[in-house]
Motif scaffolding. Structure first.
Motif, mmCIF file in Angstrom:
data_model
loop_
_atom_site.group_PDB
_atom_site.id
_atom_site.type_symbol
_atom_site.label_atom_id
_atom_site.label_comp_id
_atom_site.label_asym_id
_atom_site.label_seq_id
_atom_site.Cartn_x
_atom_site.Cartn_y
_atom_site.Cartn_z
ATOM 1 N N TRP A 75 8.524 6.128 -17.553
ATOM 2 C CA TRP A 75 8.750 6.738 -16.233
ATOM 3 C C TRP A 75 7.641 7.733 -15.904
ATOM 4 O O TRP A 75 7.291 7.903 -14.745
ATOM 5 C CB TRP A 75 10.115 7.422 -16.191
ATOM 6 N N ARG A 76 7.074 8.348 -16.918
ATOM 7 C CA ARG A 76 5.941 9.255 -16.693
ATOM 8 C C ARG A 76 4.730 8.471 -16.195
ATOM 9 O O ARG A 76 4.021 8.901 -15.279
ATOM 10 C CB ARG A 76 5.616 9.992 -17.986
ATOM 11 N N HIS A 77 4.494 7.315 -16.781
ATOM 12 C CA HIS A 77 3.420 6.431 -16.316
ATOM 13 C C HIS A 77 3.714 5.945 -14.896
ATOM 14 O O HIS A 77 2.815 5.863 -14.062
ATOM 15 C CB HIS A 77 3.275 5.230 -17.253
ATOM 16 N N ASN A 78 4.969 5.616 -14.648
ATOM 17 C CA ASN A 78 5.352 5.140 -13.321
ATOM 18 C C ASN A 78 5.118 6.219 -12.271
ATOM 19 O O ASN A 78 4.643 5.932 -11.160
ATOM 20 C CB ASN A 78 6.829 4.733 -13.326
ATOM 21 N N TYR A 79 5.435 7.467 -12.618
ATOM 22 C CA TYR A 79 5.250 8.575 -11.673
ATOM 23 C C TYR A 79 3.776 8.713 -11.301
ATOM 24 O O TYR A 79 3.431 8.851 -10.120
ATOM 25 C CB TYR A 79 5.762 9.875 -12.300
ATOM 26 N N ALA A 80 2.904 8.666 -12.309
ATOM 27 C CA ALA A 80 1.465 8.777 -12.054
ATOM 28 C C ALA A 80 0.969 7.613 -11.198
ATOM 29 O O ALA A 80 0.149 7.793 -10.291
ATOM 30 C CB ALA A 80 0.703 8.827 -13.376
ATOM 31 N N HIS A 81 1.476 6.420 -11.479
ATOM 32 C CA HIS A 81 1.078 5.231 -10.719
ATOM 33 C C HIS A 81 1.492 5.345 -9.255
ATOM 34 O O HIS A 81 0.684 5.131 -8.348
ATOM 35 C CB HIS A 81 1.715 3.995 -11.356
ATOM 36 N N GLU A 82 2.757 5.700 -9.032
ATOM 37 C CA GLU A 82 3.262 5.802 -7.667
ATOM 38 C C GLU A 82 2.520 6.891 -6.890
ATOM 39 O O GLU A 82 2.242 6.751 -5.699
ATOM 40 C CB GLU A 82 4.766 6.106 -7.688
ATOM 41 N N TRP A 83 2.220 7.992 -7.572
ATOM 42 C CA TRP A 83 1.519 9.106 -6.925
ATOM 43 C C TRP A 83 0.129 8.670 -6.465
ATOM 44 O O TRP A 83 -0.271 8.924 -5.325
ATOM 45 C CB TRP A 83 1.418 10.276 -7.897
ATOM 46 N N LYS A 84 -0.596 8.010 -7.361
ATOM 47 C CA LYS A 84 -1.955 7.569 -7.017
ATOM 48 C C LYS A 84 -1.920 6.468 -5.963
ATOM 49 O O LYS A 84 -2.794 6.399 -5.095
ATOM 50 C CB LYS A 84 -2.680 7.095 -8.273
ATOM 51 N N LEU A 85 -0.933 5.613 -6.048
ATOM 52 C CA LEU A 85 -0.803 4.518 -5.082
ATOM 53 C C LEU A 85 -0.576 5.057 -3.669
ATOM 54 O O LEU A 85 -1.047 4.496 -2.686
ATOM 55 C CB LEU A 85 0.367 3.613 -5.488
ATOM 56 N N ALA A 86 0.124 6.193 -3.590
ATOM 57 C CA ALA A 86 0.400 6.809 -2.290
ATOM 58 C C ALA A 86 -0.758 7.674 -1.813
ATOM 59 O O ALA A 86 -0.674 8.285 -0.746
ATOM 60 C CB ALA A 86 1.674 7.645 -2.380
ATOM 61 N N GLY A 87 -1.844 7.721 -2.589
ATOM 62 C CA GLY A 87 -3.002 8.510 -2.196
ATOM 63 C C GLY A 87 -2.884 9.979 -2.540
ATOM 64 O O GLY A 87 -3.603 10.815 -1.983
ATOM 65 N N GLY A 88 -1.996 10.319 -3.485
ATOM 66 C CA GLY A 88 -1.806 11.707 -3.877
ATOM 67 C C GLY A 88 -3.013 12.290 -4.582
ATOM 68 O O GLY A 88 -3.776 11.575 -5.246
ATOM 69 N N ASP A 89 -3.195 13.588 -4.463
ATOM 70 C CA ASP A 89 -4.326 14.284 -5.066
ATOM 71 C C ASP A 89 -4.149 14.380 -6.578
ATOM 72 O O ASP A 89 -3.069 14.702 -7.076
ATOM 73 C CB ASP A 89 -4.424 15.690 -4.455
ATOM 74 N N THR A 90 -5.236 14.136 -7.323
ATOM 75 C CA THR A 90 -5.184 14.180 -8.779
ATOM 76 C C THR A 90 -4.861 15.574 -9.292
ATOM 77 O O THR A 90 -4.094 15.746 -10.248
ATOM 78 C CB THR A 90 -6.517 13.705 -9.382
#
Length: 307
Positions: free
Chosen positions: A252-267
């Motif tokens: 789920w931690r990997h999923n959170y990072a994936h979804e965040w980046k997919l939505a264009g979230g800031d690193t």
């Protein structure tokens, strides 16, 4: 951990542990560092021709460390050998800083190469099946759903969620207070569905025999808290019940990072939310889904399709 080791080894490791504690290293880091040195000592004690090093870490030579590292690769894995390499680097660095040795035998020992393993994210469909396995009105059902939603919604580490205290939850502000690695605290918001699951659990918890305990998560029976290992076993059990293999918190931690980046979230914002200080972590956690994100961007941009 040092039971049965030669006196000199035990003495040095006790002193090193004191230094690690004084530097406020997390318990897991201290354990892994000390375990690497203990395993080296035990390995040397079982080998011929290493009598001096088997009794005293200050006479350990590069060749002995390389043999131990190769043995770790053969009997465990390259990843485990790398973990031991890093622990031994710190141990011999400490001996050198304490002027117990002139130079570290690790100076020219190369890190073992490890294959890149991509940890797959856990899809929403799979999470739904795990949550369905938690459904019910019994205390354990409400607890397990709240834990799964907390992991899914906030991307927190297993230890962070497992070690929550009742006062870490702010139901008025819909936030949770996590204590990360290296005593790095952070406050994270949770969504409406997680909030509802938490409210239902907290009402059931108030009627539990262990309600006065500070730990947020309580064991099903008796006045005991639920340990991190208990959470780990629960996730595995719920995964089996839901027909989802390989269920563990870090997916789920990997999923959170994936979804965040997919939505264009800031690193940088992602690092704050997940408690990271190194930019290597977002790259590592996003690696398993990077190709999917690239394909979606390629499709959206439409390179080669405009003429």
């Amino acid at each position: 951990m040092t039971a049965g080791l030669p006196l000199v080894w035990s003495s040095y490791l006790r002193d090193w542990d004191r230094t690690l504690r004084a530097a406020n290293h997390p318990d897991t880091t201290r354990y892994n560092y000390l375990l690497a040195a203990v395993q080296l000592a035990r390995y040397l004690g079982e080998q011929d021709g290493t009598a001096g090093a088997a009794d005293d870490p200050t006479v350990v030579e590069r060749a002995a460390v390389e043999e131990f590292q190769a043995w770790m690769v053969q009997t465990r894995s390259a990843a485990t050998a790398l973990n031991k390499h890093k622990g031994l680097q710190q141990f011999f660095k400490w001996l050198a800083e304490d002027e117990e040795i002139a130079r570290s035998p690790m100076e020219r020992v190369r890190q073992p190469k490890t294959p890149t393993k991509l940890i797959p994210i856990i899809r929403d469909d799979d999470t739904k099946r795990v949550l369905e396995a938690c459904k019910g009105t019994q205390f354990v059902n409400l607890r397990d759903e709240a834990i799964v939603r907390m992991l899914y919604n906030t991307g927190a580490r297993l230890s962070e969620v497992a070690n929550l205290r009742i006062y870490d939850v702010n139901m008025d502000a819909d936030t949770i207070h996590y204590r990360g690695k290296g005593s790095k605290d952070r406050r994270v918001r949770f969504g409406p569905r997680t909030g509802r699951a938490l409210s239902r659990y907290l009402r059931a918890r108030a009627r539990h025999t262990g309600f006065s305990l500070p730990a947020l998560w309580l064991a099903e029976r008796g006045g005991h808290s639920l340990s991190a290992n208990g959470v780990k076993l629960m996730l595995r059990r719920r995964g089996v019940q839901g027909g989802v293999s390989g269920v563990h918190a870090h997916r789920w931690r990997h999923n959170y990072a994936h979804e965040w980046k997919l939505a264009g979230g800031d690193t940088g914002d992602l690092m704050l939310l997940l408690g990271w200080t190194s930019e290597d972590m977002p790259r590592h956690y996003g690696a398993s889904a990077a190709a999917e994100r690239a394909q979606q961007i390629q499709s959206r941009i439409g390179i080669g399709e405009r003429v």
